[in-house]
Structure formats: structure tokens, C-alpha cells
Design a protein around this motif. Structure first.
Motif, PDB file in Angstrom:
ATOM      1  N   ARG A 275      -2.185 -13.653  -5.254  1.00 36.17           N
ATOM      2  CA  ARG A 275      -1.205 -12.888  -4.486  1.00 36.17           C
ATOM      3  C   ARG A 275      -1.894 -12.260  -3.285  1.00 36.17           C
ATOM      4  NH1 ARG A 275      -0.101 -12.748  -9.996  1.00 36.17           N
ATOM      5  NH2 ARG A 275       2.091 -12.818 -10.605  1.00 36.17           N
ATOM      6  N   GLN A 276      -1.116 -11.729  -2.370  1.00 35.97           N
ATOM      7  CA  GLN A 276      -1.669 -11.133  -1.163  1.00 35.97           C
ATOM      8  C   GLN A 276      -1.125  -9.712  -0.985  1.00 35.97           C
ATOM      9  OE1 GLN A 276      -0.671 -13.707   2.088  1.00 35.97           O
ATOM     10  NE2 GLN A 276      -2.175 -15.283   1.530  1.00 35.97           N
ATOM     11  N   VAL A 277      -1.864  -8.938  -0.205  1.00 41.07           N
ATOM     12  CA  VAL A 277      -1.425  -7.596   0.170  1.00 41.07           C
ATOM     13  C   VAL A 277      -1.447  -7.510   1.689  1.00 41.07           C
ATOM     14  CG1 VAL A 277      -1.874  -5.118   0.015  1.00 41.07           C
ATOM     15  CG2 VAL A 277      -2.325  -6.596  -1.954  1.00 41.07           C
ATOM     16  N   VAL A 278      -0.285  -7.163   2.286  1.00 41.66           N
ATOM     17  CA  VAL A 278      -0.128  -7.069   3.734  1.00 41.66           C
ATOM     18  C   VAL A 278       0.048  -5.608   4.109  1.00 41.66           C
ATOM     19  CG1 VAL A 278       1.258  -7.769   5.728  1.00 41.66           C
ATOM     20  CG2 VAL A 278       0.884  -9.376   3.820  1.00 41.66           C
TER      21      VAL A 278
ATOM     22  N   ASP B 232      -6.308   2.357   3.488  1.00 39.84           N
ATOM     23  CA  ASP B 232      -7.325   1.300   3.539  1.00 39.84           C
ATOM     24  C   ASP B 232      -8.073   1.194   2.218  1.00 39.84           C
ATOM     25  OD1 ASP B 232      -6.719   0.590   6.111  1.00 39.84           O
ATOM     26  OD2 ASP B 232      -8.210   1.913   7.035  1.00 39.84           O
ATOM     27  N   ALA B 233      -8.407   2.348   1.620  1.00 37.17           N
ATOM     28  CA  ALA B 233      -9.117   2.326   0.340  1.00 37.17           C
ATOM     29  C   ALA B 233      -8.256   1.698  -0.754  1.00 37.17           C
ATOM     30  CB  ALA B 233      -9.530   3.745  -0.047  1.00 37.17           C
ATOM     31  N   VAL B 234      -6.976   2.026  -0.760  1.00 38.16           N
ATOM     32  CA  VAL B 234      -6.070   1.451  -1.771  1.00 38.16           C
ATOM     33  C   VAL B 234      -5.937  -0.051  -1.559  1.00 38.16           C
ATOM     34  CG1 VAL B 234      -3.680   1.433  -2.582  1.00 38.16           C
ATOM     35  CG2 VAL B 234      -4.811   3.607  -2.128  1.00 38.16           C
ATOM     36  N   ILE B 235      -5.798  -0.478  -0.283  1.00 41.79           N
ATOM     37  CA  ILE B 235      -5.601  -1.903   0.004  1.00 41.79           C
ATOM     38  C   ILE B 235      -6.847  -2.716  -0.358  1.00 41.79           C
ATOM     39  CG2 ILE B 235      -5.288  -3.552   1.899  1.00 41.79           C
ATOM     40  CD1 ILE B 235      -3.413  -1.511   3.171  1.00 41.79           C
ATOM     41  N   ASP B 236      -8.032  -2.172  -0.087  1.00 38.07           N
ATOM     42  CA  ASP B 236      -9.262  -2.891  -0.450  1.00 38.07           C
ATOM     43  C   ASP B 236      -9.326  -3.162  -1.942  1.00 38.07           C
ATOM     44  OD1 ASP B 236     -10.117  -3.011   2.143  1.00 38.07           O
ATOM     45  OD2 ASP B 236     -11.389  -1.222   2.021  1.00 38.07           O
ATOM     46  N   ASP B 237      -9.030  -2.150  -2.751  1.00 41.19           N
ATOM     47  CA  ASP B 237      -9.059  -2.339  -4.202  1.00 41.19           C
ATOM     48  C   ASP B 237      -7.932  -3.260  -4.656  1.00 41.19           C
ATOM     49  OD1 ASP B 237     -11.212  -0.639  -4.267  1.00 41.19           O
ATOM     50  OD2 ASP B 237     -10.029   1.136  -4.796  1.00 41.19           O
TER      51      ASP B 237
ATOM     52  N   PHE C 171      -8.532  -7.060  -3.977  1.00 35.65           N
ATOM     53  CA  PHE C 171      -9.466  -7.656  -4.939  1.00 35.65           C
ATOM     54  C   PHE C 171      -8.719  -8.121  -6.182  1.00 35.65           C
ATOM     55  CE2 PHE C 171     -12.390  -7.298  -8.534  1.00 35.65           C
ATOM     56  CZ  PHE C 171     -13.415  -8.123  -8.108  1.00 35.65           C
ATOM     57  N   GLU C 172      -7.824  -7.271  -6.677  1.00 32.09           N
ATOM     58  CA  GLU C 172      -7.044  -7.641  -7.865  1.00 32.09           C
ATOM     59  C   GLU C 172      -6.000  -8.688  -7.523  1.00 32.09           C
ATOM     60  OE1 GLU C 172      -4.397  -5.435 -11.397  1.00 32.09           O
ATOM     61  OE2 GLU C 172      -5.274  -4.266  -9.754  1.00 32.09           O
ATOM     62  N   ALA C 173      -5.353  -8.571  -6.333  1.00 29.80           N
ATOM     63  CA  ALA C 173      -4.305  -9.524  -5.958  1.00 29.80           C
ATOM     64  C   ALA C 173      -4.856 -10.928  -5.774  1.00 29.80           C
ATOM     65  CB  ALA C 173      -3.621  -9.048  -4.672  1.00 29.80           C
TER      66      ALA C 173
ATOM     67  N   ALA D  94      -1.439   7.953  -6.903  1.00 28.77           N
ATOM     68  CA  ALA D  94      -0.015   7.678  -6.725  1.00 28.77           C
ATOM     69  C   ALA D  94       0.200   6.378  -5.969  1.00 28.77           C
ATOM     70  CB  ALA D  94       0.647   8.841  -5.984  1.00 28.77           C
ATOM     71  N   LEU D  95      -0.481   6.230  -4.818  1.00 28.70           N
ATOM     72  CA  LEU D  95      -0.285   5.025  -4.014  1.00 28.70           C
ATOM     73  C   LEU D  95      -0.856   3.800  -4.714  1.00 28.70           C
ATOM     74  CD1 LEU D  95       0.859   4.070  -1.358  1.00 28.70           C
ATOM     75  CD2 LEU D  95      -1.335   4.549  -0.268  1.00 28.70           C
ATOM     76  N   GLU D  96      -1.988   3.943  -5.373  1.00 34.11           N
ATOM     77  CA  GLU D  96      -2.587   2.802  -6.078  1.00 34.11           C
ATOM     78  C   GLU D  96      -1.680   2.316  -7.203  1.00 34.11           C
ATOM     79  OE1 GLU D  96      -6.799   1.805  -8.313  1.00 34.11           O
ATOM     80  OE2 GLU D  96      -5.669   3.618  -8.837  1.00 34.11           O
ATOM     81  N   ASN D  97      -1.105   3.246  -7.961  1.00 35.16           N
ATOM     82  CA  ASN D  97      -0.232   2.844  -9.062  1.00 35.16           C
ATOM     83  C   ASN D  97       0.985   2.082  -8.551  1.00 35.16           C
ATOM     84  OD1 ASN D  97      -1.860   3.977 -11.008  1.00 35.16           O
ATOM     85  ND2 ASN D  97      -0.708   5.899 -11.127  1.00 35.16           N
ATOM     86  N   VAL D  98       1.557   2.534  -7.424  1.00 31.08           N
ATOM     87  CA  VAL D  98       2.732   1.845  -6.874  1.00 31.08           C
ATOM     88  C   VAL D  98       2.352   0.437  -6.398  1.00 31.08           C
ATOM     89  CG1 VAL D  98       4.472   1.892  -5.053  1.00 31.08           C
ATOM     90  CG2 VAL D  98       3.869   4.005  -6.245  1.00 31.08           C
ATOM     91  N   VAL D  99       1.220   0.324  -5.681  1.00 29.82           N
ATOM     92  CA  VAL D  99       0.807  -0.986  -5.161  1.00 29.82           C
ATOM     93  C   VAL D  99       0.437  -1.928  -6.301  1.00 29.82           C
ATOM     94  CG1 VAL D  99      -0.937  -2.172  -3.759  1.00 29.82           C
ATOM     95  CG2 VAL D  99       0.063  -0.032  -2.949  1.00 29.82           C
ATOM     96  N   ARG D 100      -0.309  -1.470  -7.293  1.00 27.40           N
ATOM     97  CA  ARG D 100      -0.695  -2.328  -8.413  1.00 27.40           C
ATOM     98  C   ARG D 100       0.531  -2.757  -9.208  1.00 27.40           C
ATOM     99  NH1 ARG D 100      -3.368  -0.648 -12.382  1.00 27.40           N
ATOM    100  NH2 ARG D 100      -4.568  -2.535 -12.792  1.00 27.40           N
ATOM    101  N   ASN D 101       1.490  -1.850  -9.344  1.00 34.04           N
ATOM    102  CA  ASN D 101       2.731  -2.214 -10.036  1.00 34.04           C
ATOM    103  C   ASN D 101       3.451  -3.334  -9.284  1.00 34.04           C
ATOM    104  OD1 ASN D 101       4.847  -1.353 -12.184  1.00 34.04           O
ATOM    105  ND2 ASN D 101       6.010  -1.371 -10.283  1.00 34.04           N
ATOM    106  N   ALA D 102       3.480  -3.241  -7.941  1.00 33.60           N
ATOM    107  CA  ALA D 102       4.126  -4.282  -7.139  1.00 33.60           C
ATOM    108  C   ALA D 102       3.381  -5.612  -7.252  1.00 33.60           C
ATOM    109  CB  ALA D 102       4.202  -3.831  -5.679  1.00 33.60           C
ATOM    110  N   ILE D 103       2.043  -5.570  -7.270  1.00 37.03           N
ATOM    111  CA  ILE D 103       1.245  -6.803  -7.385  1.00 37.03           C
ATOM    112  C   ILE D 103       1.568  -7.551  -8.674  1.00 37.03           C
ATOM    113  CG2 ILE D 103      -1.110  -7.667  -7.722  1.00 37.03           C
ATOM    114  CD1 ILE D 103      -2.054  -5.519  -5.765  1.00 37.03           C
ATOM    115  N   HIS D 104       1.740  -6.836  -9.748  1.00 38.75           N
ATOM    116  CA  HIS D 104       1.987  -7.475 -11.038  1.00 38.75           C
ATOM    117  C   HIS D 104       3.435  -7.949 -11.185  1.00 38.75           C
ATOM    118  CE1 HIS D 104      -1.857  -6.838 -13.123  1.00 38.75           C
ATOM    119  NE2 HIS D 104      -1.963  -5.736 -12.394  1.00 38.75           N
TER     120      HIS D 104
END
Length: 451
Positions: free
Chosen positions: A326-329, A311-316, A319-321, A350-360
Motif C-alpha cells: 500500500r502507499q501513503v500520500v 512527516d514523522a507519522v508518514i515515515d513510520d 514503512f508499514e504500508a 492520535a495521528l498515527e493510530n488514524v493513519v495505521r487504521n486507514a492502512i489496514h
């Protein structure tokens, strides 16, 4: 020859000499006992069988049957092998003469471990007899020949010298067999200590299959790992210097423009601030990666709620997406929130880097999907992050987790240093997990984390 060789040689040589000496003494004593016995009794297979037959006759037929058997032998073949039966009083069953010295030596042989039943003591009820086949007055031809074939005449000194030489040669080759690979390993360690990590010992040791060969194989694996780490370190230093050079050059350019064009100081300061932030981010990621690759174990003493972490990773990330259209599901089929022991900040990074990489890497108007599944059979937690981008060439899937490695399909305009996935891999592996990337069947890239 090293000290180990001489230790092994002397140990095995002395052991063989002692063992040979003890065996030789035992054989000599046994041979002397047989030589003493053959002066009184017949030592041949025929005498052994005859004594055994007489013993069985007495045990199953009694004294009368034994007397009849011995009398029949005496009457029908007086010059053939004769069995004597002497009772406890020294009286022979057929009243044949037996000297006291002979009887004494025959009785004494019962206490000797000759491994030959040429003398038998049998008892049935109150009667017992000593059964043997004497030489005196019987089987005359045995008085002219020895029943134990005399050995070929070899001097004692020749036997001793031959034994010492044979034991030395066997000990020498055995010591060489064990010490030779140790010397090879010693030379390889010396070469490695001098900085040459290309030395390998398995081809030199050969095809032997033992613990020493396993040690050589472990040395080769160690040298390969160290060589890889050294090459990785050199490449990392090269990449860091390359990545630092560009923002530093832009800083210098901005400073030069500020001096030459005072009216553009504000824009130059903004550029300087931006490049300083990029340098700070790069240094922070490099320090994080260095700490993870240093081999120093990270404290895994926190209890982490994976759903709260997600949840903490998705909230951050949302905001960037949202800023990038873009969206995060988020998808989760876990009923009870799983708790794992580890390092919360590392797993978050680790999880934030993977999610942010996917967003970009996902196109505008698409979504990144973060899903959590739990396998109750093996207590494994699976976290997947899917994007809808162009994916990664198959030959680059493994290399994108290396420092400063970016996919050839990556947008060149996007800022980044190729450290995010490298940090993610080290963080996951420090928790005993695995991370891998795969292209999706329809479109995009999936990064899978197993904890």
C-alpha cells in the motif's frame, strides 16, 4: 422542615413585621396630622383648588388682585368656602379675625409633609401671604360633619393579629417554595451517594424557571454523565477481560504443546513470544486510554510543528504500508508550518493510530491520503485521512471511536483491539479539538481532525 426552611421563614416574617410596623406608624402619624389640621382648615378638593386659585391670582396679579378676589367671594357667597390671606404680621388681608392659636397651627403645618396643598405660603417681592380655608366662622356645615370619613371601628389588637397572621402565611409559603426543591436535591444527592445514579430531579421540581431549577438540571446532567461513565467503565472491564482471555488461552495452549511435544518447543516459544507482544501492546493501549479518560489534565506545554509531526507519522506509516503493498500520500496547502501548543506524544499517537487504521482498511495497491489544510479565517487546522476501503455503516460512524468497538466491515483476520481510534479521540479532545468519521462519496472512509 429543615433548617433552611426555618431560616427563610423567620427572615421573611421578621422583615414583613418590621416593614408593616414602620408603614403603620407612618400612616398613623400622617393620619393624626390630618386630623389635627382638619380642626382648623377645610380638607377637601374644593379647598385645595380654591387655595391654588388664590395663590395664582396673587403671583400674577399682586395684592390688589388677591384682595379683589377674596372680597368678591365674601360679598357674593358669604356662606360658601372662604379663603383667608394672612401676612407676615398676622393681619388678614380683609381684616377678618383669625385666632393666634389657629394661625400658629396653620403655620406649623407648613413643615409637615402632608402631601396635600391645603395651606400655601406665597411670596412676590417683599409681600408674602399664608393662604388657607379656615373652619371658624366659615362654611358652617363643616362644623357639624368631619371631612375625613372616619374608618370603620376595628380594634388595634385585631389589626395587629391580622397583620402577624398574614405575614406568617406569606413567609411560610415563600420559605416552602424555596426550601422544597433544596430538600429534593438533598435526597437525590443522598441516593446518588449510595450508588443509585438513576435518580432525576427535574420532573419532580416541575416547571419552575429559576436558578434552583437550573441547579436541578445540572444535577441531572451530572448523574447522566456519571451513569454513562460507570456503564462505560463496566463495559471496558468486560471488554478487557474478554480481550485478555484469548491471548492467555493461546499462551496456555502453546505451553501445553511445548510440554507434550518437545520437538515443537521452538514453534511454541515463537507463539508464546507473539502472544506476549500482543498482551504488551494491549496493556499499553489500555493504560494510555485509562490515562486519557481519568480526567487528569495532560501537560500541554510543548510547541509542536504540525508538518514535522506529520512527516514523522508518514515515515513510520510508509514503512508499514510498503510491507502491505500500500502507499501513503501526503498533501499540504499550508505555506507556513503551523505551530500549536500541546502534548507532542499524544498528538503523534492520535495521528498515527488514524493513519495505521486507514492502512489496514485500504485494499492492496491503493493509497491512504493524509492532507493538511488551514482556515485562515478562524485559525483552524484541518487534518484529513482518507482510505479506499469499504467504509463504515452510517449507524456505526459515531461508535467506532468507543473503546473495543470495531466496524462490522472490518477484516476479522486483522489483529487489533478497537482502541486506536478511541485513544485518538481522547487525545484530540484533550487539545480542544474534534474528530469525526464520514464515508466518502466515491469510496472509503475519511477521518477528519480539527485543531
Amino acid at each position: 422542615m429543615g433548617r433552611l426552611f426555618w431560616k427563610i421563614l423567620l427572615t421573611f416574617w421578621l422583615t414583613l413585621l418590621v416593614a408593616g410596623g414602620v408603614t403603620g406608624i407612618a400612616v398613623w402619624v400622617h393620619h393624626n396630622n390630618l386630623q389635627a389640621m382638619e380642626k382648623e382648615v377645610i380638607v377637601r378638593p374644593s379647598s385645595i383648588l380654591a387655595v391654588k386659585a388664590a395663590a395664582n391670582t396673587f403671583l400674577y396679579g399682586g395684592t390688589a388682585a388677591l384682595r379683589n378676589m377674596l372680597q368678591e367671594q365674601k360679598d357674593e357667597a358669604p356662606e360658601e368656602l372662604q379663603i383667608y390671606a394672612v401676612d407676615a404680621n398676622g393681619k388678614e388681608l380683609l381684616e377678618r379675625a383669625v385666632s393666634d392659636d389657629t394661625l400658629q397651627r396653620v403655620r406649623a403645618s407648613l413643615g409637615q409633609n402632608l402631601k396635600l396643598p391645603i395651606v400655601r405660603q406665597v411670596q412676590a417681592g417683599t409681600e408674602n401671604y399664608l393662604l388657607f380655608a379656615p373652619l371658624a366662622g366659615q362654611y358652617p356645615q363643616f362644623q357639624q360633619e368631619r371631612r375625613l370619613s372616619p374608618p370603620r371601628h376595628i380594634s388595634a389588637s385585631t389589626l395587629i393579629i391580622s397583620g402577624i397572621a398574614a405575614s406568617f402565611l406569606s413567609s411560610f409559603f415563600l420559605a416552602w417554595y424555596f426550601s422544597q426543591p433544596i430538600n429534593i436535591l438533598r435526597k437525590a444527592f443522598r441516593v446518588a451517594a449510595e450508588g443509585d445514579l438513576s435518580q432525576r430531579v427535574t420532573p419532580i421540581i416541575g416547571s419552575r424557571r429559576d436558578e434552583i431549577a437550573d441547579l436541578g438540571n445540572d444535577f441531572d446532567n451530572m448523574a447522566t454523565k456519571l451513569q454513562t461513565l460507570m456503564a462505560s467503565q463496566r463495559r471496558l472491564l468486560h471488554d478487557i477481560s474478554h480481550e485478555l482471555r484469548s491471548p492467555l488461552a493461546r499462551l496456555q495452549t502453546s505451553i501445553g504443546l511445548a510440554h507434550q511435544q518437545p520437538e515443537k518447543v521452538a514453534s511454541s516459544l515463537a507463539r508464546i513470544e507473539h502472544e506476549a507482544e500482543r498482551l504488551d501492546t494491549l496493556v499499553g493501549e489500555v493504560l494510555t486510554l485509562s490515562r486519557l479518560e481519568s480526567g487528569v489534565p495532560q501537560p500541554l506545554d510543548e510547541y509542536i510543528d504540525i508538518l514535522e509531526l506529520a512527516d514523522a507519522v508518514i515515515d513510520d506509516a510508509r514503512f508499514e504500508a510498503n510491507a502491505l503493498s500500500r502507499q501513503v500520500v501526503f498533501q499540504c496547502d499550508v505555506e507556513n508550518s503551523p505551530i500549536i501548543q500541546g502534548h507532542g506524544e499524544l498528538l503523534y499517537r492520535a495521528l498515527e493510530n488514524v493513519v495505521r487504521n486507514a492502512i489496514h482498511h485500504t485494499p492492496e495497491g491503493t493509497a491512504v491520503t493524509l492532507a493538511i489544510h488551514q482556515n485562515s479565517a478562524n485559525a483552524r487546522l484541518q487534518i484529513t485521512v482518507d482510505d479506499q476501503g469499504t467504509g463504515v455503516p452510517e449507524e456505526e460512524l459515531a461508535s467506532i471511536f468507543e473503546p473495543f468497538q470495531r466496524s462490522s466491515n472490518a477484516n476479522p483476520s486483522r489483529s487489533g483491539y478497537g482502541l486506536g481510534l478511541a485513544i485518538a479521540r481522547r487525545a484530540v479532545e484533550s487539545h480542544g479539538g474534534t474528530i469525526r468519521a464520514m464515508n466518502r462519496a466515491d469510496r472509503g472512509l475519511r477521518v477528519e481532525i480539527i485543531l
